[in-house]
Design an enzyme around this catalytic site. Structure first.
Site, mmCIF file in Angstrom:
data_model
loop_
_atom_site.group_PDB
_atom_site.id
_atom_site.type_symbol
_atom_site.label_atom_id
_atom_site.label_comp_id
_atom_site.label_asym_id
_atom_site.label_seq_id
_atom_site.Cartn_x
_atom_site.Cartn_y
_atom_site.Cartn_z
ATOM 1 N N SER A 173 0.851 -1.195 0.000
ATOM 2 C CA SER A 173 0.000 0.000 0.000
ATOM 3 C C SER A 173 0.880 1.236 0.000
ATOM 4 O O SER A 173 2.044 1.198 0.418
ATOM 5 C CB SER A 173 -0.883 -0.003 1.255
ATOM 6 O OG SER A 173 -1.518 1.245 1.443
ATOM 7 N N TYR A 186 -1.673 -0.489 10.558
ATOM 8 C CA TYR A 186 -1.757 -0.778 9.122
ATOM 9 C C TYR A 186 -0.497 -0.300 8.401
ATOM 10 O O TYR A 186 0.094 -1.043 7.606
ATOM 11 C CB TYR A 186 -2.998 -0.114 8.526
ATOM 12 C CG TYR A 186 -3.256 -0.475 7.083
ATOM 13 C CD1 TYR A 186 -3.826 -1.704 6.753
ATOM 14 C CD2 TYR A 186 -2.938 0.401 6.050
ATOM 15 C CE1 TYR A 186 -4.070 -2.052 5.430
ATOM 16 C CE2 TYR A 186 -3.173 0.062 4.728
ATOM 17 C CZ TYR A 186 -3.735 -1.158 4.421
ATOM 18 O OH TYR A 186 -3.959 -1.490 3.106
#
Length: 305
Positions: A173, A186
């Site tokens: 990501s 995350y």
């Protein structure tokens, strides 16, 4: 003399590699044939994993689908079969558990064969401020988004090394390139996923296993439901990504042996800017683009999913 010759060699190769990359920007590399390859995709029961399964199957690959959601897997299997190409196998697997990964991996090797393209796509997001994030969810985020990559590599990489043939794909990501608020676990998991994949890539090169390729994918927010509620401040400049577009770009990157894929293209500026901008200047830009507090409106997928 050896120092001079080695330095000259490095300079020549640097120039060559730079020119090569510029050429590939204009004339894309020839796409390799994935027909007959065994492609394992984690998190294949929905979202990008489901789309990748359909696309690789349509190219003649045998797809092996992993997900913790059995109903999601059934739906993906049905969509794959509609392509009429390739073979499909599905397995329920909890990617937060090392022993479950090893157990199902052994099943795959016995029932399907050696995996030649491994796509670590499974991921979860909590979306809470650090002090509000339950310990159990922080641990699960790291287990699914990071540690699962370790265990799947250990399970399937030996066969790739033995054959000097394979492809390791890490769906990371942009959060693995720059931190943001309300996503500490995350971001940490995605930073780790990127670093792990880079390290294994260098290790394969040092072992002269040049037939084992690596692709690291770092997309911005994708409209799959995982990040529901998160919206771009300037959508014309940095828009949430269409899942179909992302899946197509990933398949193309794998077929062209592209080492790093960032989406949208403006994301390629991020590592460059971080390398020299003062922290205050970088934060100023993050605030301008609304990336510093983008998780404030985060809702995520409904619990029933």
């Amino acid at each position: 003399m050896n120092f001079f010759l080695e330095t000259l060699k490095v300079i020549v190769l640097l120039v060559y590699y730079l020119l090569e990359s510029l050429v590939f920007l204009v004339v894309p590399a020839r796409k390799k044939n994935v027909s007959g390859e065994i492609v394992l995709i984690t998190g294949a029961g929905s979202g990008i994993g489901r789309l990748l399964a359909v696309k690789f199957a349509s190219l003649g690959a045998t797809v092996v689908l992993w997900d913790i959601n059995q109903e999601g897997l059934k739906c993906t299997v049905g969509l794959v079969k509609e392509t009429g190409a390739g073979r499909v196998h599905s397995y329920v697997c909890d990617c937060s558990k090392r022993q479950d990964i090893y157990r199902v991996a052994d099943q795959v090797k016995k029932e399907v064969g050696d995996v030649s393209i491994l796509i670590n796509n499974a991921g979860i997001v909590v979306g809470k401020r650090f002090l509000d994030s339950p310990d159990s969810l922080v641990e699960k985020t790291m287990e699914v988004n990071t540690m699962a990559h370790f265990w799947t590599y250990k399970a399937f990489l030996p066969a790739m090394i033995a054959a000097n043939h394979g492809h390791l794909v890490s769906i990371a990501s942009c959060a693995g390139l720059c931190g943001t608020s309300q996503a500490s676990d995350y971001c940490a998991s995605k930073f780790a996923a990127v670093g792990f994949a880079e390290s294994i890539d260098i290790e394969m090169r040092s072992l002269r296993k040049t037939g084992v390729k690596t692709t690291i994918v770092c997309p911005y927010v994708i409209n799959t439901g995982m990040f529901d509620g998160v919206k771009s401040k300037w959508p014309r400049m940095i828009a949430n990504l269409d899942p179909e577009y992302v899946a197509e770009r990933i398949v193309s990157a794998v077929r062209q042996n592209q080492e790093v894929l960032l989406m949208p293209r403006i994301a390629y500026l991020l590592p460059f800017l971080k390398s020299f901008l003062p922290v205050k200047a970088l934060v100023l830009l993050l605030e301008y683009f609304g990336l510093d507090d983008m998780m404030n409106t985060f809702k995520g997928r409904p619990k029933k999913e």
